[in-house]
Motif scaffolding. Sequence first.
Motif, short mmCIF file in Angstrom:
data_model
loop_
_atom_site.label_atom_id
_atom_site.label_comp_id
_atom_site.label_asym_id
_atom_site.label_seq_id
_atom_site.Cartn_x
_atom_site.Cartn_y
_atom_site.Cartn_z
N LYS A 1 1.02 -1.04 -0.22
CA LYS A 1 0.04 -0.08 -0.08
C LYS A 1 1.02 1.38 0.16
CE LYS A 1 -3.41 2.35 2.79
NZ LYS A 1 -4.19 2.25 4.13
N GLN A 2 1.85 1.19 0.92
CA GLN A 2 2.89 2.41 0.93
C GLN A 2 3.45 2.69 -0.53
OE1 GLN A 2 5.48 1.99 4.27
NE2 GLN A 2 3.84 1.58 5.79
N GLN A 3 4.16 1.52 -1.09
CA GLN A 3 4.73 1.71 -2.34
C GLN A 3 3.77 2.03 -3.26
OE1 GLN A 3 6.86 -2.05 -3.30
NE2 GLN A 3 8.02 -2.13 -1.24
N ARG A 4 2.61 1.60 -3.41
CA ARG A 4 1.60 1.91 -4.38
C ARG A 4 1.48 3.51 -4.20
NH1 ARG A 4 -1.78 -0.86 -7.55
NH2 ARG A 4 -1.57 -2.78 -6.10
N LYS A 5 1.14 3.99 -3.14
CA LYS A 5 0.86 5.38 -3.01
C LYS A 5 2.18 6.20 -3.42
CE LYS A 5 -0.50 9.01 0.40
NZ LYS A 5 -1.72 9.48 -0.64
N THR A 6 3.40 5.65 -2.80
CA THR A 6 4.59 6.84 -3.02
C THR A 6 4.83 6.72 -4.33
OG1 THR A 6 5.17 5.96 -0.90
CG2 THR A 6 6.84 6.77 -2.36
N PHE A 7 4.93 5.43 -5.01
CA PHE A 7 5.40 5.37 -6.58
C PHE A 7 4.47 6.13 -7.43
CE2 PHE A 7 7.75 1.01 -6.05
CZ PHE A 7 8.67 1.72 -5.02
N THR A 8 3.01 6.09 -6.96
CA THR A 8 1.97 6.91 -7.99
C THR A 8 2.22 8.21 -7.75
OG1 THR A 8 0.53 5.01 -7.55
CG2 THR A 8 -0.54 7.26 -8.30
N ALA A 9 2.39 8.76 -6.66
CA ALA A 9 2.69 10.30 -6.42
C ALA A 9 3.99 10.68 -7.24
CB ALA A 9 2.84 10.55 -4.92
N TRP A 10 5.14 9.81 -6.97
CA TRP A 10 6.26 10.06 -7.70
C TRP A 10 6.10 10.20 -9.38
CZ3 TRP A 10 9.72 7.79 -11.27
CH2 TRP A 10 11.03 8.33 -11.31
N CYS A 11 5.41 9.23 -9.83
CA CYS A 11 5.34 9.31 -11.31
C CYS A 11 4.48 10.56 -11.46
CB CYS A 11 4.41 7.77 -11.83
SG CYS A 11 5.25 6.37 -11.61
N ASN A 12 3.37 10.88 -10.94
CA ASN A 12 2.39 12.07 -11.07
C ASN A 12 3.57 13.10 -11.15
OD1 ASN A 12 0.02 10.68 -12.06
ND2 ASN A 12 -0.55 10.54 -9.66
N SER A 13 4.42 13.58 -10.15
CA SER A 13 5.07 14.57 -10.21
C SER A 13 5.79 14.81 -11.42
CB SER A 13 6.22 14.73 -9.00
OG SER A 13 7.08 13.52 -9.05
N HIS A 14 6.29 13.95 -12.20
CA HIS A 14 6.76 13.89 -13.46
C HIS A 14 5.73 14.15 -14.58
CE1 HIS A 14 10.81 13.52 -11.82
NE2 HIS A 14 10.41 12.57 -10.80
N PRO B 1 5.09 16.23 -4.09
CA PRO B 1 4.00 15.98 -3.69
C PRO B 1 3.74 14.91 -2.55
CG PRO B 1 4.72 14.74 -5.92
CD PRO B 1 5.67 15.77 -5.34
N LYS B 2 2.59 14.79 -1.63
CA LYS B 2 2.67 14.07 -0.71
C LYS B 2 2.66 12.55 -1.21
CE LYS B 2 -0.22 13.21 3.24
NZ LYS B 2 -1.27 13.49 3.96
N MET B 3 3.51 11.68 -0.97
CA MET B 3 3.86 10.50 -1.11
C MET B 3 3.59 9.38 -0.38
SD MET B 3 7.14 10.72 -3.66
CE MET B 3 7.35 12.17 -5.01
N LEU B 4 3.21 9.67 1.04
CA LEU B 4 3.03 8.89 2.19
C LEU B 4 2.05 9.24 3.17
CD1 LEU B 4 7.04 8.47 3.06
CD2 LEU B 4 5.57 6.74 1.91
N ASP B 5 1.22 8.49 3.93
CA ASP B 5 0.37 8.61 4.63
C ASP B 5 0.89 8.46 5.92
OD1 ASP B 5 -1.81 9.48 3.32
OD2 ASP B 5 -2.45 7.38 2.70
N ALA B 6 0.67 9.57 6.88
CA ALA B 6 1.33 9.53 8.20
C ALA B 6 0.74 8.42 8.99
CB ALA B 6 1.07 10.97 8.96
N GLU B 7 -0.30 8.21 9.10
CA GLU B 7 -1.08 7.18 9.62
C GLU B 7 -0.46 5.58 9.30
OE1 GLU B 7 -2.77 9.41 8.14
OE2 GLU B 7 -3.63 10.79 9.92
#
Length: 880
Positions: free
Chosen positions: A19-32, A207-213
């Motif tokens: 779940k963490q990787q999916r959110k982080t990698f998606t945000a990273w790809c979208n930042s580009h 971009p926010k790539m992780l959730d604090a919770e």
Amino acid sequence: MEQENDWDRDLLLDPAWEKQQRKTFTAWCNSHLRKAGTQIENIEEDFRDGLKLMLLLEVISGERLPKPERGKMRVHKINNVNKALDFIASKGVKLVSIGAEEIVDGNAKMTLGMIWTIILRFAIQDISVEETSAKEGLLLWCQRKTAPYKNVNVQNFHISWKDGLAFNALIHRHRPELIDYDKLRKDDPVTNLNNAFEVAERYLDIPKMLDAEDIVGTLRPDEKAIMTYVSCFYHAFSGAQKAETAANRICKVLAVNQENEHLMEDYEKLASDLLEWIRRTIPWLENRAPEKTMTEMQQKLEDFRDYRRVHKPPKVQEKCQLEINFNTLQTKLRLSNRPAFMPSEGRMVSDINGAWHKLEGAEKGYEEWLLNEIRRLERLDHLAEKFRQKAAIHESWTDGKETMLTQKDYETATLSEIKALLKKHEAFESDLAAHQDRVEQIAAIAQELNELDYYDSPSVNARCQKICEQWDALGSLTQNRRESLERTEKQLESIDELYLEYAKRAAPFNNWMEGAMEDLQDMFIVHNIEEIQGLITAHDQFKSTLPEANKEREAIQAIQAEVQKIAQYNGIKLAGNNPYTTITPQSIDKKWEKVQQLVPQRDQALQEELARQQSNDHLRRQFANQANMIGPWIQNKMEEIGRISIEMNGTLEDQLTHLRQYEQSIIEYKPNIDQLEGDHQLIQEALIFDNKYTSYTMEHLRVGWEQLLTTIARTINEIENQILTRDAKGISQEQLHEYRTSFNHFDKDHSGVLQAEEFKACLISLGYDVENNKQGDAEFARIMGIVDPNNSGAVTFQAFIDFMSRETTDTDTADQVIASFKILAGDKNYITAEELRRELPPDQAEYCIARMAPYTGPDAVPGALDYMSFSTALYGESDL
């Protein structure tokens, strides 16, 4: 397969990681991707046709990929994904178990693995701090940036980030105005994480790539997700990183300049102080104003000994240290690519050596003058005392003689009395003639005292003049009295022959005794055993004449006895003493007794002087024995140091250790020098001015000892400078050995330097094109200008290794410093004081501000400073 297994194992350890990787990698790809006007929502669905995957690679690489296929068929999608995978492989990335079919089929694990591969290659791989790997480099960067912050200890890319403080510390380190770090609490990780994520998204365009919770709720956050997010911070602050690197380079260059300036100031002060001491000392040594007495001149000699023992040795050390500091400074300037140090006018090492040479010349002349003056004063004291003794004897003899010569006794005398007076006068004339030699001696001594500039010459001259005038008067009176007596001689007949004979023989004998007493009491001065033995021999010869003199005395006394006998026999009543002389038998016996007393006294005085001269001879031998050992020892040590300086035994550190041990052995020899100084002082105090047992003088040995100390110190300094050069230039021990071998091979006379032709032959052997043609001559002239800037015609080993290592060593240059300042200035052609104070330590910032000229280019603003001319000046002729 290995990467696939690792990837699967990572996900199996904690399902939350996917779940963490999916959110982080998606945000990273979208930042580009947003730069290309598009986004993704589902990472495995949106990359299945390969179109957005190819677009993502074009954005992050800046390169064009092959034209994608727009068909909807599976084969078209596979072809597009393969083009993307081929592009990734062309960048040196080895793809393991990731195929186009898995991506097209929407395999989540393979898609996440592929995106992680892209992130590693294009976002993390190029990160390197101090030649570390990408991951280690990124971790080291994080550790350095967060090191000053409390409660932050970054050791990995998972647990170290759970409380959120590390994210906040990274932002605060580069943008302190965005976060109030002191208000954050370690026990509130969610607030800390959200604060960092929101600030990064809002102000840093991350971009926010992780959730604090998710991070807080996971036992161990996903390392790949954290690394991806942290790499965005690294790239966001890469500009600041360049500025920090530039600032470090500038700080290093400025620190070198500041240190060199301090060394220059120290040299100037030490040189000024030493020259001032020499300037004050030379007039004292050149002062030749003589003193009047031996005591005063001996005090001057003692002051000179104090100068040699106490005041000069520290100055010898200062001079040696000054030369060492000068050589070390020049070495540091060469190593830092700076111009050579030129001391202010009059303070060059050559100036100091010249002043020192003048000082030593004055020393030698001063000591010679002192000893000559002491000899002169000793001679003067002896002559003055001799003058006083002879003058006193003569004045005692002349006392009453004028009265006697001017009396008119002959006018009422009988014939016999007249004859007696005439004979008495003849005896007086004989006595007077005998005293002529003493008067001449007195005049000669007075003349010598005048020639030797005796301080009390006026009183001596006055006394001598009085004696001479009185002597002339006695001569005239004697002549007048003789004439008067002769006029009445015809009337006077009866003269007692015995009285006359007594008077005639008593007078010269009495004079002989007086002369003998004078000689026996005469002062003497000798300087060696031979002279005193000569006096002893003369005295022995005198003693051998005493028996004959005693016979003469007995004969004279017999005459007087005969007078008494005849008078008694004939009943004659004698009127009184012998009318022809005042010399009585009692006075003759008294003077003879005095002579007998003076002979053993003279014996004792001569024997005491003989003992003193034997003691002096012992002092000479004692000094000579030591000097004859120390002189060759110093010469031997000088030759050994010369051999050590050109030999290649072991490493430079071994040579340095050997030389320092050698120096210690020389220092430990110092008590021998001190002992010799003590022997020399005893010799001077004994007024010994020659020594036939040795050719070494104390001055010669002092100079040799000082040269030995200076030579070993210089040799040690040369080795230290070679170590400094080797370490700064990165020269290996083998290279240094090769340099020394080449240098020694062409140093035919073992002088420690290469003459121009020897150096040219050495260069040719090393492959340099300096043959005898126009091009070769020009190249050789260029090289000689580097290794022999003073045109001395000789090349030292230090200059040789500086030259040999110069072209293979990277040093800071003016262009590099300009480029660093340009980074700090944000690519402007000028920099401001505010920017310097922000980027550099306070002391170095103020150093630059004080020395940078105002910038006058067309793009100048108020307060703009010219960093280009400043950087150039650091490496050229400048007063900086």
